[in-house]
Motif scaffolding. Structure first.
Motif, PDB file in Angstrom:
ATOM      1  N   GLN A 139      34.949  36.606  35.753  1.00 49.00           N
ATOM      2  CA  GLN A 139      35.590  35.270  34.809  1.00 49.00           C
ATOM      3  C   GLN A 139      37.299  35.547  35.738  1.00 49.00           C
ATOM      4  OE1 GLN A 139      33.838  33.942  31.564  1.00 49.00           O
ATOM      5  NE2 GLN A 139      32.545  34.790  32.582  1.00 49.00           N
ATOM      6  N   PRO A 140      37.968  33.794  34.772  1.00 52.15           N
ATOM      7  CA  PRO A 140      39.115  34.103  35.074  1.00 52.15           C
ATOM      8  C   PRO A 140      40.079  34.941  35.282  1.00 52.15           C
ATOM      9  CG  PRO A 140      38.133  32.101  34.496  1.00 52.15           C
ATOM     10  CD  PRO A 140      37.036  33.358  34.721  1.00 52.15           C
ATOM     11  N   SER A 141      39.305  35.693  33.623  1.00 50.28           N
ATOM     12  CA  SER A 141      40.190  37.092  33.033  1.00 50.28           C
ATOM     13  C   SER A 141      40.325  37.983  33.722  1.00 50.28           C
ATOM     14  CB  SER A 141      39.909  36.340  31.315  1.00 50.28           C
ATOM     15  OG  SER A 141      38.620  36.926  31.362  1.00 50.28           O
ATOM     16  N   ASP A 142      39.375  38.578  34.843  1.00 53.48           N
ATOM     17  CA  ASP A 142      39.274  40.006  35.827  1.00 53.48           C
ATOM     18  C   ASP A 142      40.284  40.235  35.700  1.00 53.48           C
ATOM     19  OD1 ASP A 142      36.042  39.294  35.150  1.00 53.48           O
ATOM     20  OD2 ASP A 142      36.192  38.749  37.068  1.00 53.48           O
ATOM     21  N   HIS A 143      40.004  41.814  35.194  1.00 54.61           N
ATOM     22  CA  HIS A 143      41.187  42.540  36.283  1.00 54.61           C
ATOM     23  C   HIS A 143      41.094  43.494  37.515  1.00 54.61           C
ATOM     24  CE1 HIS A 143      43.449  41.546  32.413  1.00 54.61           C
ATOM     25  NE2 HIS A 143      42.266  41.911  31.760  1.00 54.61           N
ATOM     26  N   HIS A 144      41.789  43.812  38.283  1.00 54.79           N
ATOM     27  CA  HIS A 144      41.208  44.992  39.552  1.00 54.79           C
ATOM     28  C   HIS A 144      42.031  45.802  39.605  1.00 54.79           C
ATOM     29  CE1 HIS A 144      38.735  40.977  40.690  1.00 54.79           C
ATOM     30  NE2 HIS A 144      40.308  39.905  40.428  1.00 54.79           N
TER      31      HIS A 144
ATOM     32  N   SER B  47      35.923  43.397  33.695  1.00 57.99           N
ATOM     33  CA  SER B  47      36.109  41.875  32.862  1.00 57.99           C
ATOM     34  C   SER B  47      35.283  42.227  31.517  1.00 57.99           C
ATOM     35  CB  SER B  47      35.102  41.341  33.988  1.00 57.99           C
ATOM     36  OG  SER B  47      33.920  41.481  34.259  1.00 57.99           O
ATOM     37  N   LEU B  48      35.384  41.219  30.022  1.00 60.38           N
ATOM     38  CA  LEU B  48      34.370  41.204  29.104  1.00 60.38           C
ATOM     39  C   LEU B  48      33.558  40.662  29.386  1.00 60.38           C
ATOM     40  CD1 LEU B  48      35.567  42.341  25.759  1.00 60.38           C
ATOM     41  CD2 LEU B  48      35.958  39.745  26.093  1.00 60.38           C
ATOM     42  N   LEU B  49      32.451  41.259  28.688  1.00 58.94           N
ATOM     43  CA  LEU B  49      31.417  40.542  29.105  1.00 58.94           C
ATOM     44  C   LEU B  49      31.066  39.304  27.496  1.00 58.94           C
ATOM     45  CD1 LEU B  49      28.306  43.985  29.468  1.00 58.94           C
ATOM     46  CD2 LEU B  49      29.715  41.721  31.679  1.00 58.94           C
ATOM     47  N   ASP B  50      30.132  38.643  28.587  1.00 51.94           N
ATOM     48  CA  ASP B  50      30.070  36.950  27.677  1.00 51.94           C
ATOM     49  C   ASP B  50      28.771  37.626  27.292  1.00 51.94           C
ATOM     50  OD1 ASP B  50      28.450  36.811  29.255  1.00 51.94           O
ATOM     51  OD2 ASP B  50      29.175  35.330  29.796  1.00 51.94           O
ATOM     52  N   GLU B  51      28.344  36.217  26.205  1.00 54.83           N
ATOM     53  CA  GLU B  51      27.517  36.954  25.181  1.00 54.83           C
ATOM     54  C   GLU B  51      26.026  37.381  25.700  1.00 54.83           C
ATOM     55  OE1 GLU B  51      26.004  34.425  21.523  1.00 54.83           O
ATOM     56  OE2 GLU B  51      27.985  34.178  21.336  1.00 54.83           O
TER      57      GLU B  51
ATOM     58  N   ALA C 217      32.426  47.738  34.112  1.00 52.00           N
ATOM     59  CA  ALA C 217      33.343  47.823  35.432  1.00 52.00           C
ATOM     60  C   ALA C 217      33.054  47.606  36.947  1.00 52.00           C
ATOM     61  CB  ALA C 217      34.328  49.323  35.639  1.00 52.00           C
ATOM     62  N   LYS C 218      33.165  46.916  37.644  1.00 53.87           N
ATOM     63  CA  LYS C 218      32.398  46.530  39.194  1.00 53.87           C
ATOM     64  C   LYS C 218      33.745  47.608  40.131  1.00 53.87           C
ATOM     65  CE  LYS C 218      30.256  43.079  38.228  1.00 53.87           C
ATOM     66  NZ  LYS C 218      29.321  41.789  38.462  1.00 53.87           N
ATOM     67  N   PHE C 219      32.147  48.481  41.003  1.00 52.44           N
ATOM     68  CA  PHE C 219      33.230  49.706  41.946  1.00 52.44           C
ATOM     69  C   PHE C 219      32.515  48.770  43.492  1.00 52.44           C
ATOM     70  CE2 PHE C 219      32.461  52.389  45.245  1.00 52.44           C
ATOM     71  CZ  PHE C 219      34.194  52.515  46.242  1.00 52.44           C
ATOM     72  N   ASN C 220      34.116  48.312  43.994  1.00 57.96           N
ATOM     73  CA  ASN C 220      33.391  47.605  45.375  1.00 57.96           C
ATOM     74  C   ASN C 220      33.761  48.569  46.260  1.00 57.96           C
ATOM     75  OD1 ASN C 220      32.147  45.418  45.049  1.00 57.96           O
ATOM     76  ND2 ASN C 220      33.239  44.614  43.467  1.00 57.96           N
ATOM     77  N   PRO C 221      33.029  49.322  47.202  1.00 57.51           N
ATOM     78  CA  PRO C 221      33.594  50.398  48.088  1.00 57.51           C
ATOM     79  C   PRO C 221      34.601  49.566  48.889  1.00 57.51           C
ATOM     80  CG  PRO C 221      30.944  50.457  48.562  1.00 57.51           C
ATOM     81  CD  PRO C 221      31.258  48.918  47.783  1.00 57.51           C
ATOM     82  N   ARG C 222      35.556  49.757  49.138  1.00 58.11           N
ATOM     83  CA  ARG C 222      36.564  49.519  50.451  1.00 58.11           C
ATOM     84  C   ARG C 222      37.226  48.483  49.711  1.00 58.11           C
ATOM     85  NH1 ARG C 222      32.738  50.952  54.785  1.00 58.11           N
ATOM     86  NH2 ARG C 222      31.485  48.566  54.708  1.00 58.11           N
ATOM     87  N   ALA C 223      36.678  47.650  48.686  1.00 53.97           N
ATOM     88  CA  ALA C 223      37.573  46.583  48.313  1.00 53.97           C
ATOM     89  C   ALA C 223      38.145  47.355  46.133  1.00 53.97           C
ATOM     90  CB  ALA C 223      36.912  45.629  47.633  1.00 53.97           C
ATOM     91  N   GLY C 224      37.365  47.924  46.001  1.00 54.39           N
ATOM     92  CA  GLY C 224      38.578  48.537  44.953  1.00 54.39           C
ATOM     93  C   GLY C 224      37.609  48.307  43.104  1.00 54.39           C
ATOM     94  N   VAL C 225      37.921  48.345  42.118  1.00 58.45           N
ATOM     95  CA  VAL C 225      37.428  48.007  41.049  1.00 58.45           C
ATOM     96  C   VAL C 225      37.249  46.644  40.134  1.00 58.45           C
ATOM     97  CG1 VAL C 225      37.229  48.657  38.657  1.00 58.45           C
ATOM     98  CG2 VAL C 225      36.764  50.606  40.632  1.00 58.45           C
TER      99      VAL C 225
END
Ligand code: A3P
Ligand code: MG
Ligand code: MG
Length: 395
Positions: A17-22, A365-369, A354-362
């Motif tokens: 979502q556009p509201s993701d937090h990194h 985001s809030l899940l939708d329905e 929460a999604k973790f991507n190696p070498r990138a970060g976490v």
């Protein structure tokens, strides 16, 4: 942006979502002030039996015994009863927490207040993944997060596709995985200090492997300012079970070290061994094996001394980097969740991913329905919490 380039991560659902937090990935240089980690104290233990039924007994408890010299880890492979891959639900741990709370209520109350002071509830495997992320350059992960009464509940997110992939293990991997369980069978007995003598089996064989059977310990501990309740499997105990984590033993296998490259590989692996064991306060016994599964040597490691073994080596890692990252990750999660505007929907159990991507970060985001109903999977849940637990909290 790297998220979309990483083939390991399933971004198909739910969409970002556009509201993701990194939270940006940490550098693996030492930090100045190490984050503290409290020595875990045990709350209770429980067992899963052969049919995966949970009971608050020590029926699945095993005792450490020295394995026979040169034991064949392939032994019994055909008879392995393998627990089907599961979604890694938090339910068993919640049963344990419910019981701890009940015990507190029975002896004067305060169970609910106690739980409100707990920042994190999760299986040990989830915390291991979080803490070892700074050195993880291959495997990403996803987890579901809920907050109830100030406590964050974490659960690994395993998509249906991932589950099928896990179940469809290559024969070679399956055998290697079996070696680990077989080592447990060779190194444990149903009675302290005495090798098993089972008719029809070689001396020292602890019994055919059924991976549904597990003995688990639930502990409380604290990382930085975050109190946590963590549950995890404990392979066996030394001597008599004292109720303390110091008699616990974690069993691991690894290939014999034949040169510097093997050594570096082993030291890298020690990071995961270390945190997996550290979180429950458990010492490790490593069984070294040949490629074809013959046990060569067995070596004990005091968990807290492991970091010293790798310091300054080619495969070096620094546990303070992991603890610092873990602390920042948890504070980040809390700030995202607590900072998000609450709505009437709150009572229905919002789920964060929460999604973790190696070498990138976490990314959080809030899940939708759609995302939430995928998590619930048609079961009687509020978010990913079983309804009985949700009702208990709401009582
Ligand atoms: P090793 O311990 O020798 O690696 P655990 O060590 O956590 O008690 O797990 C016991 C064994 O389960 C492991 O033995 C390994 O063989 C197998 N195992 C654990 N996690 C696994 C995974 N993600 N994939 C495949 N096998 C796994
Ligand atoms: Mg185990
Ligand atoms: Mg083990």
């Amino acid at each position: 942006p790297a998220i979309h380039d990483n083939p390991d991560i399933d971004i198909a659902s739910p969409r970002l979502q556009p509201s993701d937090h990194h939270l940006v990935y940490p550098s693996t240089t030492s930090t100045t002030k190490p984050v503290s980690f409290q020595q875990p104290t045990p709350l209770l233990t429980f067992s899963y039996d052969q049919s995966r039924t949970l009971s608050f007994t020590d029926s699945a408890l095993r005792y450490y015994v020295d394995p026979p010299h040169g034991a064949e880890l392939r032994y019994g492979y055909e008879r392995w009863i393998k627990r089907p891959e599961e979604k890694g639900r938090i339910d068993g741990l919640l049963k344990a927490i419910s019981r701890v709370k009940q015990k507190m209520e029975d002896s004067g109350g305060g169970g609910s207040e106690w739980l409100r002071g707990i920042g994190i509830v999760s299986w040990r495997g989830v915390m291991t993944k979080i803490l070892t992320a700074p050195y993880e350059d291959r495997d990403g992960w996803e987890m579901n997060v809920m907050q109830v009464d100030g406590t964050l509940y974490l659960e690994e997110h395993v998509s249906d596709a991932k589950l099928i992939e896990k179940e469809d293990m290559k024969p070679h991997h399956r055998l290697q995985s079996y070696y680990g369980y077989s080592f447990e069978a060779w190194s444990t007995s149903s009675r302290p200090d005495r090798m098993e003598a089972l008719p029809g089996h070689p001396s020292g064989w602890g019994g055919d492997v059924n991976t549904s059977v597990q003995w688990c310990s639930v502990v409380k501990t604290k990382l930085g300012d975050t109190r946590m309740v963590i549950g995890g499997e404990v392979d066996c105990v030394r001597d008599k079970f004292s109720g303390q984590t110091t008699s616990f033993v974690e069993l691991k296998t690894s290939l014999v070290i034949r040169g510097p490259q093997d050594e570096a590989r082993f030291e890298k692996k020690l990071l995961k061994f270390y945190f997996q064991s550290f979180l429950l306060g458990v010492p490790i016994v490593v069984g070294f094996r040949t490629p074809s599964g013959q046990l060569t040597t067995v070596q004990s490691f005091k968990t807290i001394q492991i970091p010293r073994l790798v310091r300054g080596k080619p495969g070096a890692w620094d546990p303070t980097v992991c603890l610092d990252w873990g602390d920042r990750f948890l504070r980040f999660l809390r700030s995202v969740i607590q900072g998000s505007p609450s709505t009437a929907e709150d009572d229905k159990g919002r789920v964060w991913r929460a999604k973790f991507n190696p070498r990138a970060g976490v990314t959080v985001s809030l899940l939708d329905e759609t995302g939430v109903s995928e998590v619930v999977a048609g079961e009687d849940r509020v978010g990913f919490l079983p309804r009985w637990y949700w009702d208990e909290l709401r009582r």
